[in-house]
Design a protein around this motif. Structure first.
Motif, PDB file in Angstrom:
ATOM      1  N   ARG A   1      -0.246 -11.456  -1.090  1.00 45.65           N
ATOM      2  CA  ARG A   1       0.398 -10.659  -0.388  1.00 45.65           C
ATOM      3  C   ARG A   1      -0.311  -9.382   0.094  1.00 45.65           C
ATOM      4  O   ARG A   1      -0.973  -8.521  -0.495  1.00 45.65           O
ATOM      5  CB  ARG A   1       1.792 -10.234  -0.698  1.00 45.65           C
ATOM      6  N   THR A   2      -0.070  -8.848   1.338  1.00 42.79           N
ATOM      7  CA  THR A   2      -0.697  -7.608   1.883  1.00 42.79           C
ATOM      8  C   THR A   2       0.334  -6.887   2.515  1.00 42.79           C
ATOM      9  O   THR A   2       0.229  -5.646   3.003  1.00 42.79           O
ATOM     10  CB  THR A   2      -1.725  -8.029   2.997  1.00 42.79           C
ATOM     11  N   ASP A   3       1.699  -7.200   2.615  1.00 45.50           N
ATOM     12  CA  ASP A   3       2.843  -6.572   3.070  1.00 45.50           C
ATOM     13  C   ASP A   3       3.500  -5.736   2.277  1.00 45.50           C
ATOM     14  O   ASP A   3       4.487  -4.891   2.771  1.00 45.50           O
ATOM     15  CB  ASP A   3       3.807  -7.503   3.737  1.00 45.50           C
ATOM     16  N   ALA A   4       3.247  -5.707   0.949  1.00 46.12           N
ATOM     17  CA  ALA A   4       3.734  -4.697   0.298  1.00 46.12           C
ATOM     18  C   ALA A   4       3.021  -4.621  -1.318  1.00 46.12           C
ATOM     19  O   ALA A   4       2.082  -5.601  -1.567  1.00 46.12           O
ATOM     20  CB  ALA A   4       5.259  -5.322  -0.230  1.00 46.12           C
ATOM     21  N   PRO A   5       3.342  -3.665  -2.224  1.00 53.73           N
ATOM     22  CA  PRO A   5       2.512  -3.455  -3.394  1.00 53.73           C
ATOM     23  C   PRO A   5       2.691  -4.788  -4.295  1.00 53.73           C
ATOM     24  O   PRO A   5       3.846  -5.673  -4.156  1.00 53.73           O
ATOM     25  CB  PRO A   5       3.349  -2.201  -3.926  1.00 53.73           C
ATOM     26  N   ILE A   6       1.812  -5.170  -5.077  1.00 52.22           N
ATOM     27  CA  ILE A   6       1.720  -6.235  -5.984  1.00 52.22           C
ATOM     28  C   ILE A   6       2.148  -5.686  -7.270  1.00 52.22           C
ATOM     29  O   ILE A   6       1.007  -5.203  -7.979  1.00 52.22           O
ATOM     30  CB  ILE A   6       0.559  -6.950  -5.741  1.00 52.22           C
ATOM     31  N   PRO A   7       3.346  -5.907  -7.681  1.00 54.71           N
ATOM     32  CA  PRO A   7       3.431  -5.469  -9.273  1.00 54.71           C
ATOM     33  C   PRO A   7       2.629  -5.660 -10.241  1.00 54.71           C
ATOM     34  O   PRO A   7       2.278  -4.926 -11.224  1.00 54.71           O
ATOM     35  CB  PRO A   7       5.154  -5.833  -9.403  1.00 54.71           C
ATOM     36  N   ALA A   8       2.067  -7.070 -10.168  1.00 52.96           N
ATOM     37  CA  ALA A   8       1.339  -7.605 -11.249  1.00 52.96           C
ATOM     38  C   ALA A   8      -0.146  -6.808 -11.236  1.00 52.96           C
ATOM     39  O   ALA A   8      -0.831  -6.878 -12.156  1.00 52.96           O
ATOM     40  CB  ALA A   8       1.282  -8.906 -11.162  1.00 52.96           C
ATOM     41  N   PHE A   9      -0.491  -6.337 -10.003  1.00 50.63           N
ATOM     42  CA  PHE A   9      -1.817  -5.609  -9.750  1.00 50.63           C
ATOM     43  C   PHE A   9      -1.750  -4.137  -9.863  1.00 50.63           C
ATOM     44  O   PHE A   9      -2.097  -3.366  -8.917  1.00 50.63           O
ATOM     45  CB  PHE A   9      -2.506  -6.070  -8.519  1.00 50.63           C
ATOM     46  N   PHE A  10      -1.046  -3.603 -10.722  1.00 53.47           N
ATOM     47  CA  PHE A  10      -0.524  -2.295 -10.932  1.00 53.47           C
ATOM     48  C   PHE A  10      -0.045  -1.557  -9.940  1.00 53.47           C
ATOM     49  O   PHE A  10      -0.252  -0.383  -9.582  1.00 53.47           O
ATOM     50  CB  PHE A  10      -2.154  -1.554 -11.445  1.00 53.47           C
ATOM     51  N   ASN A  11       0.938  -2.447  -9.214  1.00 58.50           N
ATOM     52  CA  ASN A  11       1.634  -2.132  -8.211  1.00 58.50           C
ATOM     53  C   ASN A  11       0.754  -1.406  -6.900  1.00 58.50           C
ATOM     54  O   ASN A  11       0.999  -0.700  -6.139  1.00 58.50           O
ATOM     55  CB  ASN A  11       2.549  -0.947  -8.343  1.00 58.50           C
TER      56      ASN A  11
END
Length: 173
Positions: free
Chosen positions: A29-39
């Protein structure tokens, strides 16, 4: 790169009770932070091989990781080079592989060519376990653990090195 680092691989794996397309959507995803990738939020002009990418803070002011997308094979494989912006060290490669299994999706994170003994290697080894565990937790419960959420709050108030400012790490093609 020393000979002992070439072809080095560290593998982190879990089975997630979620559909493969949902897991794929979360890690790309590019539309929001990715919690699994350190947010961090992924910034890239295109999700295709050859495109630059940057993992930035949710406000976009700082960039923690940069790389180049190497492979995009929805919904089974995503690979890119990986370099921490706060370190003067070389890059490694990360490969995310997804496979449908009974009861969900097997998710594998492989870190390739990270030089043992470097700060990058140490951070990748501890980060790999956290990424896999947090992705599983987010996909199965909708949110990271309380400890991870507390860590992300701490990240927001910690000062960032000037060299990590996003203006130093553009992602234009």
């Amino acid at each position: 790169m020393p000979d002992d680092a070439r072809n080095s691989q560290e593998v982190f794996r879990t089975v997630i009770r979620a559909g493969i397309h949902d897991v794929w959507k979360e890690i790309t995803r590019t539309d929001a932070p990715i919690p699994a990738f350190f947010n961090a939020q992924m910034h890239t002009p295109m999700l295709e091989p050859g495109s630059k990418l940057a993992m930035r803070t949710p406000d976009g002011r700082h960039t923690g990781v940069v790389g180049e997308i190497l492979e995009v094979v929805p919904p089974t494989r995503f690979a890119h080079t990986f370099r921490f912006t706060h370190l003067d060290e070389g890059e490694c490669k990360v490969v995310y592989e997804l496979r449908e299994v009974e009861g969900g999706t097997e998710f594998t994170l492989t870190v390739v060519d990270s030089t043992p003994g470097t700060k990058t290697h140490k951070q990748m080894m501890s980060g790999g376990t956290m990424i896999v565990g947090t992705l599983k937790r987010v996909m199965e419960t909708g949110k990271p653990s309380l400890g991870i959420r507390a860590l992300y709050l701490l990240f927001r108030v910690m000062p960032q090195p000037k060299r990590c400012r996003s203006e130093h790490w553009p992602v234009t093609e």
